[in-house]
Design an enzyme around this catalytic site. Structure first.
Site, PDB file in Angstrom:
ATOM      1  N   ASP A 431       0.852  -1.185   0.000  1.00 38.55           N
ATOM      2  CA  ASP A 431       0.000   0.000   0.000  1.00 38.55           C
ATOM      3  C   ASP A 431       0.896   1.246   0.000  1.00 38.55           C
ATOM      4  O   ASP A 431       2.115   1.144   0.135  1.00 38.55           O
ATOM      5  CB  ASP A 431      -0.857  -0.060   1.286  1.00 38.55           C
ATOM      6  N   GLU A 434       2.963   5.231  -3.772  1.00 38.09           N
ATOM      7  CA  GLU A 434       3.116   6.228  -4.852  1.00 38.09           C
ATOM      8  C   GLU A 434       4.474   6.923  -4.813  1.00 38.09           C
ATOM      9  O   GLU A 434       4.906   7.339  -5.889  1.00 38.09           O
ATOM     10  CB  GLU A 434       1.990   7.253  -4.752  1.00 38.09           C
ATOM     11  N   ASP A 555      -8.526   3.128  -2.555  1.00 35.96           N
ATOM     12  CA  ASP A 555      -9.444   3.315  -1.435  1.00 35.96           C
ATOM     13  C   ASP A 555     -10.724   3.968  -1.933  1.00 35.96           C
ATOM     14  O   ASP A 555     -10.836   5.179  -2.003  1.00 35.96           O
ATOM     15  CB  ASP A 555      -8.783   4.188  -0.363  1.00 35.96           C
TER      16      ASP A 555
END
Ligand SMILES: *[C@@H]1O[C@H](CO)[C@@H](O)[C@H](O)[C@H]1NC(C)=O
Ligand SMILES: *[C@@H]1O[C@H](CO)[C@@H](O)[C@H](O)[C@H]1NC(C)=O
Ligand SMILES: *[C@@H]1O[C@H](CO)[C@@H](O)[C@H](O)[C@H]1NC(C)=O
Ligand SMILES: *[C@@H]1O[C@H](CO)[C@@H](O)[C@H](O)[C@H]1NC(C)=O
Ligand SMILES: *[C@@H]1O[C@H](CO)[C@@H](O)[C@H](O)[C@H]1NC(C)=O
Length: 876
Positions: A431, A434, A555
């Site tokens: 997760d 980025e 999400d």
């Protein structure tokens, strides 16, 4: 960075009669007006007469005169010279001289490049792509118009149809800004990712940004075409001709690399929650779902299991987690754990990284290091390691997964091994890659004065002065402009000027590769730690990420719109070569409702990655709302039914993934992939194909008692209902032929989604069970749906292996069985051709079911391999 553009050229094109002018926005910043527009040398026209569609730029470039003139150097190569037209309106200097070239790559790919003569980093080299090509009947031809000023080029099919045309003009090429305007023959454009959007067809009236987390790259214009903008590098464009959409994806995935094969268990139902307070909390939800006998394979833990959000640690309320995962294994279940890339810089995991000389994102020069933060931590005090804030209680560093040396991946792998010794997890959910960072350049970040997070000083990137070159480039990207006041490239992430690749590359150039590089290293680490195939699911992806893992659609929120966009997102990731994909079922953020959650399970039961995941945090009370299927009786029943259907068809789904890995086929795709000759399918994005044989019409509307869908009208193809065993649904009862055209399907809450099977298919199935591990042990059965041809022929196949070993060579690791059925007026024949590999035994065939069988069966006349079989006609 060398921008790596892949254009997936879909052959279904029809000219649009759009009379709206092709306008390139000259003032994407807030507040365009006549004065500021004209100060840039652009044209201001507010379209006050309402002649243009919404979002038509009012300040636009005089593109017809803008660009470069061309002089031929040799075959396939031109020298470009900046013409007298408008210069880059953001300043920064147009490069006076460029090289334009094109090349055939193998049989099926055209590569067009526009570059300067500096040696710049090539993203394509970092990706280490196979660059394989495959033959096609189609050819693309590049037609360079070097006598016009500005020069332009077209890429055409052999029949002369243009599919990519830069004649609109407007080419800009500066060090930190590149713009290319492209006219397309059709507004039917698909596959700009990753964006959440309401239709599969990309709206031409919207601006899309393609940079991970927030920003960058594509602007579309109110005409069939688009403007591609990027903030550096060169243009390195690959065009794949198809001609069919399926071939485009095969050609693209041959070039970038085919998708990994997920382990069989990873196709099972997965349960996840952010907000478990303890292991007991997790156990109770797992028990509740198992209690309903819902087929269920994977139990997750989000960062709750960690000690204060530190990777590779176990929190105080989670004692016995290792034993519990053993228990899950005993039940035939599996466990996936979350791992964030951000590593707190004051504990043993980080100590080992330093000891091993692993690399982290860092500042370029020692004098840039902010000592008020750095000196708090002895392990980084004398380093240039860039510190930021994420979930942990102290500052964090970001591993440099692009490290060309092996120390970083060795350290990461070693951490996986060590942790796996404590908890024998089976997959890694990566997760925040980025990479996400909290509060960068903010004075008052959201976590300040939050009970559960200390007020750590956030990362600060220089936005003014000589060091701001990379974080505040002249053109700030559309997303920054959309974000509004005070935005900058590093919003919610790290500084663009940070160095990675052990000091060899700047984050500015490779920002979008962070998740890709973490996926690659983590896939290796998983295999090393588990000795099994394992699975990695990543939030951030880049072209070719599908080689290493899957993706969830981020999400999302518990809304009906997000349910719809999941249908689209999953089809798109199949186009991107990342077919192991799905959405967070029920919606991650927000409180779901019984009905929405029910419909979401019914949809998710078709997605390769099928996970219920929710954010349920209530730190103050104990009554946070449970949202798993066991909470509502109706959802539990519907989920059990939907999952039972899915688990019956897992041999089919797994075979689809095998084909994706071998041939670049899609698993879930739009109807036009299979039925493009019916033009109505081009607009359909609320239905999808599950492989070549099954058409699904999910229920996407609140309170719906029926769901409208479209059944393609294609000669020689018909559809039969796989839906529902409920005989009261007389129009759609199981096995019945269904008329083509618009249909209103009963939107049952007790069964799976409206599902049809296409004629000519043979589908391998197994009885459902509580886990995939148990289901795999059952016998095989075949669903045979005779074709509409004179032979009533049907075909299908089964790819089978042990489902869990590391795949050494995808081409030789499976037993393949081809099924072939045909019928004459006197006999029907089912041929099964098995190409076995050692150690892989197919399940036994127990029975087959034939739809639409025209005559009574003579039980005395069954033969197998020429020998008469005696059949018990009572049991038949
Ligand atoms: C808008 O209308 C005005 C007055 O009728 C005309 O002069 C102008 O050209 C029109 N503009 C466009 C973009 O059609
Ligand atoms: C760590 O790696 C760098 C880059 O290769 C090298 O210069 C340095 O000497 C190494 N440090 C140690 C302690 O091995
Ligand atoms: C969700 O439900 C909980 C418990 O009923 C409530 O406290 C919370 O405010 C709700 N959240 C939202 C976003 O509505
Ligand atoms: C669905 O039904 C509920 C209860 O009757 C109602 O409150 C809601 O507005 C309806 N939603 C839609 C989209 O019609
Ligand atoms: C299936 O059987 C038909 C009729 O016997 C034959 O023409 C065809 O080649 C077979 N296809 C395959 C894939 O074996």
């Amino acid at each position: 960075m060398r921008n790596f553009i892949f254009l997936l050229v879909v052959s279904i094109v029809t000219a649009d009669k759009s009379d709206v002018k092709f306008r390139i926005d000259c003032w994407p910043e807030p507040g365009p007006n006549k004065a500021n527009c004209e100060s840039r040398g652009c044209t201001n026209d507010h379209l006050s007469n309402n002649t243009g569609p919404p979002n038509t730029p009012s300040c636009f470039m005089p593109r017809e005169q803008m660009g470069y003139s061309a002089t031929r150097v040799r075959d396939g190569e031109w020298k470009l010279t900046k013409n007298k037209g408008l210069a880059n309106p953001w300043g920064g200097g147009d490069l006076p001289s460029l090289k334009f070239s094109y090349n055939d790559v193998g049989d099926s790919v055209i590569n067009v490049r526009i570059e300067d003569n500096l040696k710049r980093l090539e993203t394509g080299d970092l990706l280490n792509l196979p660059r394989a090509t495959q033959s096609t009947i189609e050819r693309l031809i590049v037609d360079v118009r070097d006598t016009s000023d500005p020069f332009s080029f077209q890429v055409k099919r052999e029949d002369g149809q243009s599919i990519f045309d830069t004649s609109p003009g407007g080419l800009i090429f500066s060090d930190k800004f590149i713009q290319l305007a492209v006219q397309l023959p059709s507004s039917r454009m698909f596959g700009w990712g990753e964006n959440v959007h309401p239709h599969l067809k990309v709206s031409i009236l919207f601006t899309w940004s393609l940079r991970t987390t927030e920003q960058r790259m594509v602007i579309t214009v109110p005409a069939p075409g688009y403007v591609y903008r990027t903030i550096g590098g060169i243009l390195d464009i690959y065009l794949f001709p198809g001609p069919s959409p399926a071939e485009v994806i095969q050609q693209y995935t041959a070039f970038v690399g085919r998708s990994f094969l997920p382990p069989y268990w990873a196709l099972g139902f997965q349960l996840c929650r952010y907000g478990y307070k303890s292991l007991d909390d997790m156990k109770s939800r797992v028990d509740a779902v198992r209690g309903y006998k819902i087929p269920f394979d994977v139990a997750y833990s989000d960062i709750d299991y960690m000690d204060r959000s530190k990777d590779f640690t176990i929190g105080a309320n989670w004692a016995g987690f290792g034993d519990y995962v053993k228990q899950l294994h005993d039940w035939g279940m599996h466990n996936i754990l979350i791992f964030d890339p951000s590593i707190e810089v004051d504990y043993d995991t980080f100590q080992r990284a330093i000891d091993k000389n692993a690399s982290f994102l860092e500042w370029e020069r020692p004098d840039e290091v902010p000592h008020d933060i750095q000196d708090l931590y002895p392990l980084v005090k004398n380093t240039k390691i860039l510190l930021s804030v994420v979930w942990p209680d102290k500052h964090v560093a970001f591993p440099d997964f692009l490290d060309p040396q092996k120390e970083t991946s060795e350290w990461w792998t070693d951490e996986f091994r060590r942790f796996h010794d404590q908890i024998a997890f089976d997959g890694a959910w990566i997760d925040m890659n980025e990479p996400a960072a909290f509060g960068t350049n903010e004075l008052n970040p959201f976590y300040f004065d939050n009970d559960n997070h200390p007020n750590l000083k956030p990362l600060s990137c220089p936005l003014t002065g000589p060091d701001s070159e990379w974080d505040a480039p002249p053109y700030k990207t559309q997303a920054v402009y959309n974000f509004g006041k005070g935005a900058y490239l590093a919003v919610k992430t790290v500084c663009m000027r940070a160095m990675c690749g052990r000091g060899s590359v700047r984050q500015y150039d490779v920002h979008s590769l962070y998740g890709w590089s973490e996926s690659r290293v983590t896939a290796d680490a998983m295999r090393a730690a588990t000795g099994k195939r394992g699975v990695v699911i990543s939030r951030s992806t880049f072209p070719s990420s599908g080689r290493f893992g899957g993706h969830w659609l981020g999400d999302n929120t518990a809304t009906w719109d997000d349910l719809r966009s999941a249908v689209i997102g999953v089809m798109e990731f199949n186009l991107f070569g990342i077919p192991y994909v799905g959405s967070d079922v029920c919606g991650f953020n927000g409180n779901t409702t019984e009905q929405l959650c029910l419909r979401w399970h019914q949809l998710g039961a078709f997605h390769s990655f099928y996970r219920l995941a929710q954010l349920i945090i209530n730190h103050n009370t104990d009554d946070g709302m449970d949202q798993d299927p066991a909470v509502w009786e109706s959802v539990a029943v519907a989920t059990r039914n939907a999952n039972q259907f899915r688990y019956e068809y897992l041999p089919y789904l797994y075979s689809l993934h095998y084909r994706a890995s071998l041939y670049g086929d899609t698993v879930i795709r739009p109807l036009f992939f299979d039925f493009g000759s019916d033009m109505k399918t081009l607009e359909i994005d609320e239905q999808f194909m599950w492989g070549p044989s099954i058409l699904v019409t999910p229920v996407l509307k609140e309170n719906a008692s029926t769901m409208q869908g479209y059944i393609p009208q294609v000669p020689g193809v018909s559809f039969y209902s796989l839906y529902s065993p409920d005989a009261s649904l007389s129009d759609f009862s199981y096995g019945k032929k269904v008329a083509s055209g618009i249909a209103n399907f009963p939107a049952l809450t007790t069964y799976n989604e409206p599902t049809l099977v296409r004629s000519g298919s043979i589908i391998p199935r197994q009885a459902s069970a509580v886990t995939t591990v148990a289901a795999r042990k059952g016998n095989l059965n075949l669903l045979i749906v005779p074709g509409e041809d004179t032979d009533r022929s049907a075909t299908g196949e089964l790819y089978w292996d042990d489902g869990d070993s590391i795949v050494e060579d995808i081409h030789t690791s499976f037993t393949k069985t081809s099924f072939n059925f045909s019928m004459t007026s006197t006999a029907s024949t089912l041929t099964m051709t098995v190409a076995p590999v050692e150690g892989v035994t197919n399940p036994s065939l127990e029975f087959f079911e034939i739809f639409s069988y025209p005559t009574a069966v003579d039980f005395k006349k069954f033969t197998m391999n020429g020998e008469t079989l005696s059949i018990d006609s009572q049991a038949f």
